[in-house]
Design a protein around this motif. Structure first.
Motif, PDB file in Angstrom:
ATOM      1  N   LEU A  36       5.715   5.596  -1.370  1.00  6.48           N
ATOM      2  CA  LEU A  36       5.386   6.640  -0.388  1.00  6.48           C
ATOM      3  C   LEU A  36       6.439   6.745   0.704  1.00  6.48           C
ATOM      4  O   LEU A  36       6.686   7.814   1.242  1.00  6.48           O
ATOM      5  CB  LEU A  36       4.034   6.322   0.297  1.00  6.48           C
ATOM      6  CG  LEU A  36       2.750   6.468  -0.507  1.00  6.48           C
ATOM      7  CD1 LEU A  36       1.580   5.953   0.313  1.00  6.48           C
ATOM      8  CD2 LEU A  36       2.524   7.926  -0.877  1.00  6.48           C
ATOM      9  N   VAL A  63       2.368   9.687   5.992  1.00  3.60           N
ATOM     10  CA  VAL A  63       2.274   8.226   5.942  1.00  3.60           C
ATOM     11  C   VAL A  63       2.138   7.701   7.362  1.00  3.60           C
ATOM     12  O   VAL A  63       2.619   8.325   8.320  1.00  3.60           O
ATOM     13  CB  VAL A  63       3.489   7.556   5.255  1.00  3.60           C
ATOM     14  CG1 VAL A  63       3.462   7.793   3.756  1.00  3.60           C
ATOM     15  CG2 VAL A  63       4.792   8.003   5.858  1.00  3.60           C
ATOM     16  N   ALA A  64       1.463   6.545   7.468  1.00  4.27           N
ATOM     17  CA  ALA A  64       1.234   5.938   8.773  1.00  4.27           C
ATOM     18  C   ALA A  64       1.746   4.516   8.780  1.00  4.27           C
ATOM     19  O   ALA A  64       1.771   3.844   7.749  1.00  4.27           O
ATOM     20  CB  ALA A  64      -0.261   5.919   9.077  1.00  4.27           C
ATOM     21  N   GLU A 110       9.418   9.592  15.486  1.00  8.46           N
ATOM     22  CA  GLU A 110       8.125   9.948  16.073  1.00  8.46           C
ATOM     23  C   GLU A 110       7.779   8.968  17.202  1.00  8.46           C
ATOM     24  O   GLU A 110       7.348   9.360  18.288  1.00  8.46           O
ATOM     25  CB  GLU A 110       7.059   9.874  14.970  1.00  8.46           C
ATOM     26  CG  GLU A 110       5.823  10.670  15.247  1.00  8.46           C
ATOM     27  CD  GLU A 110       6.072  12.165  15.332  1.00  8.46           C
ATOM     28  OE1 GLU A 110       6.725  12.728  14.436  1.00  8.46           O
ATOM     29  OE2 GLU A 110       5.598  12.766  16.316  1.00  8.46           O
ATOM     30  N   PHE A 136       3.946   7.589  12.515  1.00  6.20           N
ATOM     31  CA  PHE A 136       3.520   8.339  11.328  1.00  6.20           C
ATOM     32  C   PHE A 136       4.591   9.376  11.054  1.00  6.20           C
ATOM     33  O   PHE A 136       5.457   9.637  11.899  1.00  6.20           O
ATOM     34  CB  PHE A 136       2.174   9.042  11.596  1.00  6.20           C
ATOM     35  CG  PHE A 136       2.270  10.035  12.729  1.00  6.20           C
ATOM     36  CD1 PHE A 136       2.042   9.630  14.031  1.00  6.20           C
ATOM     37  CD2 PHE A 136       2.646  11.351  12.503  1.00  6.20           C
ATOM     38  CE1 PHE A 136       2.172  10.514  15.097  1.00  6.20           C
ATOM     39  CE2 PHE A 136       2.776  12.248  13.558  1.00  6.20           C
ATOM     40  CZ  PHE A 136       2.528  11.824  14.855  1.00  6.20           C
ATOM     41  N   THR A 137       4.541   9.953   9.871  1.00  8.06           N
ATOM     42  CA  THR A 137       5.423  11.095   9.601  1.00  8.06           C
ATOM     43  C   THR A 137       4.850  11.926   8.453  1.00  8.06           C
ATOM     44  O   THR A 137       4.056  11.425   7.653  1.00  8.06           O
ATOM     45  CB  THR A 137       6.864  10.664   9.278  1.00  8.06           C
ATOM     46  OG1 THR A 137       7.713  11.822   9.260  1.00  8.06           O
ATOM     47  CG2 THR A 137       6.957   9.984   7.918  1.00  8.06           C
ATOM     48  N   SER A 153      11.565  15.043   6.474  1.00  8.50           N
ATOM     49  CA  SER A 153      10.395  14.245   6.854  1.00  8.50           C
ATOM     50  C   SER A 153      10.293  14.281   8.367  1.00  8.50           C
ATOM     51  O   SER A 153      11.273  14.025   9.062  1.00  8.50           O
ATOM     52  CB  SER A 153      10.542  12.807   6.356  1.00  8.50           C
ATOM     53  OG  SER A 153       9.360  12.072   6.591  1.00  8.50           O
ATOM     54  N   GLY A 154       9.094  14.606   8.870  1.00 11.23           N
ATOM     55  CA  GLY A 154       8.874  14.630  10.310  1.00 11.23           C
ATOM     56  C   GLY A 154       9.905  15.504  11.003  1.00 11.23           C
ATOM     57  O   GLY A 154      10.124  16.660  10.619  1.00 11.23           O
ATOM     58  N   GLY A 176       0.669   2.954   4.996  1.00 16.08           N
ATOM     59  CA  GLY A 176      -0.084   3.551   3.908  1.00 16.08           C
ATOM     60  C   GLY A 176      -0.213   5.041   4.132  1.00 16.08           C
ATOM     61  O   GLY A 176       0.234   5.594   5.153  1.00 16.08           O
ATOM     62  N   ARG A 177      -0.848   5.693   3.161  1.00 17.77           N
ATOM     63  CA  ARG A 177      -1.047   7.132   3.262  1.00 17.77           C
ATOM     64  C   ARG A 177      -1.994   7.451   4.413  1.00 17.77           C
ATOM     65  O   ARG A 177      -2.932   6.694   4.682  1.00 17.77           O
ATOM     66  CB  ARG A 177      -1.633   7.642   1.938  1.00 17.77           C
ATOM     67  CG  ARG A 177      -1.642   9.143   1.800  1.00 17.77           C
ATOM     68  CD  ARG A 177      -2.290   9.552   0.490  1.00 17.77           C
ATOM     69  NE  ARG A 177      -1.397   9.455  -0.654  1.00 17.77           N
ATOM     70  CZ  ARG A 177      -0.667  10.478  -1.113  1.00 17.77           C
ATOM     71  NH1 ARG A 177      -0.709  11.650  -0.512  1.00 17.77           N
ATOM     72  NH2 ARG A 177       0.106  10.322  -2.160  1.00 17.77           N
ATOM     73  N   LEU A 225       0.815  -1.214   0.000  1.00 19.97           N
ATOM     74  CA  LEU A 225       0.000   0.000   0.000  1.00 19.97           C
ATOM     75  C   LEU A 225       0.849   1.264   0.000  1.00 19.97           C
ATOM     76  O   LEU A 225       0.372   2.341  -0.307  1.00 19.97           O
ATOM     77  CB  LEU A 225      -0.892   0.029   1.248  1.00 19.97           C
ATOM     78  CG  LEU A 225      -2.028  -0.980   1.305  1.00 19.97           C
ATOM     79  CD1 LEU A 225      -2.677  -0.933   2.671  1.00 19.97           C
ATOM     80  CD2 LEU A 225      -3.063  -0.680   0.219  1.00 19.97           C
ATOM     81  N   ASP A 226       2.107   1.123   0.432  1.00 19.37           N
ATOM     82  CA  ASP A 226       2.948   2.312   0.591  1.00 19.37           C
ATOM     83  C   ASP A 226       3.963   2.426  -0.536  1.00 19.37           C
ATOM     84  O   ASP A 226       4.970   3.093  -0.401  1.00 19.37           O
ATOM     85  CB  ASP A 226       3.651   2.292   1.945  1.00 19.37           C
ATOM     86  CG  ASP A 226       4.536   1.071   2.126  1.00 19.37           C
ATOM     87  OD1 ASP A 226       4.523   0.198   1.243  1.00 19.37           O
ATOM     88  OD2 ASP A 226       5.217   0.983   3.153  1.00 19.37           O
ATOM     89  N   SER A 274      11.656   8.649   5.431  1.00 19.11           N
ATOM     90  CA  SER A 274      10.343   8.594   6.074  1.00 19.11           C
ATOM     91  C   SER A 274      10.269   7.421   7.046  1.00 19.11           C
ATOM     92  O   SER A 274       9.627   7.505   8.087  1.00 19.11           O
ATOM     93  CB  SER A 274       9.213   8.458   5.066  1.00 19.11           C
ATOM     94  OG  SER A 274       9.543   9.009   3.842  1.00 19.11           O
ATOM     95  N   ALA A 294      12.011   8.720  10.001  1.00 23.10           N
ATOM     96  CA  ALA A 294      11.209   9.772  10.635  1.00 23.10           C
ATOM     97  C   ALA A 294      10.085   9.141  11.467  1.00 23.10           C
ATOM     98  O   ALA A 294       9.742   9.639  12.538  1.00 23.10           O
ATOM     99  CB  ALA A 294      10.628  10.700   9.570  1.00 23.10           C
ATOM    100  N   MET A 295       9.535   8.017  10.981  1.00 21.54           N
ATOM    101  CA  MET A 295       8.511   7.324  11.763  1.00 21.54           C
ATOM    102  C   MET A 295       9.114   6.721  13.034  1.00 21.54           C
ATOM    103  O   MET A 295       8.493   6.747  14.098  1.00 21.54           O
ATOM    104  CB  MET A 295       7.819   6.244  10.916  1.00 21.54           C
ATOM    105  CG  MET A 295       6.829   6.845   9.925  1.00 21.54           C
ATOM    106  SD  MET A 295       5.631   5.658   9.299  1.00 21.54           S
ATOM    107  CE  MET A 295       6.595   4.856   8.033  1.00 21.54           C
TER     108      MET A 295
END
Lengths: 384, 125
Positions: free
Chosen positions: A139, B76-77, A151, B61-62, A199-200, B89-90, A135-136, A144, A147-148
């Motif tokens: 993305l 994105v999560a 977070e 998420f970011t 990102s983030g 996904g988004r 799904l990503d 990223s 960055a996640m």
């Protein structure tokens, strides 16, 4: 199943290091980059190319047969050559192969070379060609992903954006003292936090620059050191090599778990306590990674790394010097060379030859890389 | 698995994700593939299509500010679903926080239906 530590039975020493500075992509060919590092390593060890029996060339971007094409320019020899690809850990894996060639007795002298640069028409890579749709798709680029992790780390530990950024302040300060670093400029916290946002929590100066460069390390047996008349004072023993593939761990941070397991395997093999590590070069492609991996390696407790950075525990001269070279954040991450460059820095530190970025009385070092896949490769080196 | 099939399916207004379940160890894997079970090593003949609810909690998420092709910024999560899977996904959410409940939704973007994560209240509204 416990893995055999071949390095306990037969000693392997790093005897020569050499680098081509890491830099932004330029017109310099990979051949010039690589040969500069190899000749520097031969000169550092004071041996000839014909003394080297096997060569492993780590890269991920310059395509088939780059290693053999480059090494022909060193003239005739009996050397055996293989190119090694393991994503960002290509250089670390080349080093592991060279070390194991000497440990197994296949060779008395081997060289690990990392050389890389962006070139036209590079392949798309295994993860894309496996054709598993998600799904990503497209993305989530590497920054990223991290960055996640940042977070999540802030949510779990209460660490702040400023604390994460201080990793980059420290490593840029180290890079400013390394003539081989791509970024040689000390930065204030304000500069590190300044846009562009990537990102983030991550700003540009908290993300590694991926350019070009080369690094080489020559390893040898005790017999070869005696035979070639190499200075024992400058020989640094490699006491462990560990490499793992990431496992399916849906209930924990997969990056931290992979580092924890691989490092534990290496430290166990070397019989070294993480608290006794003096210098650590780790995969700080993004500032948050230093915090995650410092905890996973066991340099401090879970959730404590941000405070350690703030207190100066990970500075040169602190409890453990982390990324005295500047790390991936400042020295840079040309991919193939990076893992070998880490070993060069540790050897330099353990020889007490690191000049104004020398960590006092450095005796034990650890090099840590991760690569897409994911893989993790860890080496322990010790002054004997 | 045909190339054309979507990774999600709508049933009675709820978005399910199309993963595979290993009939040897019971692990749910996403995205779906026909190579083998990462959790236990069973070969592809043990992997069966398995639909699971897309709802879960935000693991992280970011906001992405830089991308070579896509329009930025976007979010994105990484979502921990009830099937214990981490799915990315988004995300469409102004002020997300870790641990918050989210669910899948389908939004038509540029004429193409796309899967996104949203907060449950926004779907009801």
């Amino acid at each position: 199943m416990a893995k055999k530590n071949i390095l306990k039975d037969r000693s392997v020493y790093a005897i020569g290091i050499g680098l081509h500075p890491y830099q932004r992509a330029s017109d310099v060919t990979y051949v010039t980059l690589g040969l500069t590092a190899v000749r520097a390593a031969l000169s550092d060890a004071q041996i000839k190319w014909t003394d080297v029996e096997t060569a492993f060339v780590g890269n991920a971007r310059i395509g088939m047969a780059a290693g053999s094409t480059m090494l022909r320019y060193l003239g005739p020899s009996d050397v055996s050559v293989a190119q090694v690809e393991n994503a960002s850990a290509s250089g670390s894996t080349a080093f592991r192969q060279a070390v194991h060639d000497v440990a197994s007795g296949v060779a008395e002298v081997s060289i690990a070379i990392g050389v890389d640069k962006p070139v036209e028409g590079a392949g798309r890579g295994g993860p894309i060609n496996a054709k598993v749709r998600s799904l990503d798709e497209g993305l989530v680029v590497p920054f990223s992903h991290f960055a996640m992790l940042a977070e999540r780390y802030m949510a779990d530990t209460g660490a702040t954006i400023e604390q994460i950024a201080k990793v980059a302040v420290k490593n840029h300060a180290n890079g400013a003292r390394n003539p081989f670093a791509q970024r040689q400029k000390a930065r204030t916290l304000e500069e590190v936090l300044a846009p562009p946002q990537i990102s983030g929590a991550l700003t540009r100066l908290q993300c590694t620059p991926v350019g070009e460069g080369a690094a080489a390390t020559i390893v040898a047996s005790e017999d070869a050191i005696e035979r070639l008349g190499i200075d024992w004072q400058r020989a640094i023993r490699v006491t462990a090599s560990a490499s793992r593939l990431q496992e399916f761990t849906p209930d924990e941070n997969a990056d931290a778990a992979l580092t924890r397991k691989t490092t534990l395997e290496a430290l166990d093999a070397a019989a070294v306590d993480p608290r006794d590590l003096d210098v650590i070069e780790l995969h700080d492609a993004f500032s948050i990674e230093e915090l995650l991996y410092a905890e996973a390696i066991g340099l401090c407790g879970e959730g404590e790394a941000a405070a350690c950075v703030e207190r100066g525990d990970f500075d040169i001269g602190g409890r453990h010097a982390i990324s005295p070279s500047g790390g991936l954040l400042a020295m840079g991450h040309p991919i193939g060379p990076t893992g070998v460059g880490q070993v060069c820095e540790i050897v330099r530190q353990l020889r007490n030859e690191a000049g104004d970025r020398q960590h006092p009385d450095a005796k034990i070092g650890l090099a840590h890389m991760v690569g897409v896949g994911a893989v993790c490769v860890v080496h322990v080196l010790e002054r004997t | 698995m045909s190339e054309k099939r979507e990774l999600w399916v709508e049933q009675s207004g709820v978005i399910f994700l199309r993963g595979v379940k290993c009939d040897r160890c019971g692990s749910v894997l996403f995205p779906p593939q026909a190579y083998g079970c990462e959790a236990c090593g069973a070969d592809e003949t043990h992997l069966r299509e398995f639909l699971f609810p897309s709802s879960g909690t935000l693991n992280s998420f970011t906001t992405v500010h830089v991308h070579p092709k896509l329009e930025t910024p976007y979010k994105v999560a990484e979502v921990k679903t009830e099937a214990r899977q981490l799915v990315r996904g988004r995300l469409e959410h102004e002020h997300p926080s870790v641990g918050e409940a989210v669910m899948g939704a389908v939004e038509v973007i540029d004429g193409t239906p796309q899967f996104i994560f949203v907060v449950p209240s926004e779907v009801e509204a």
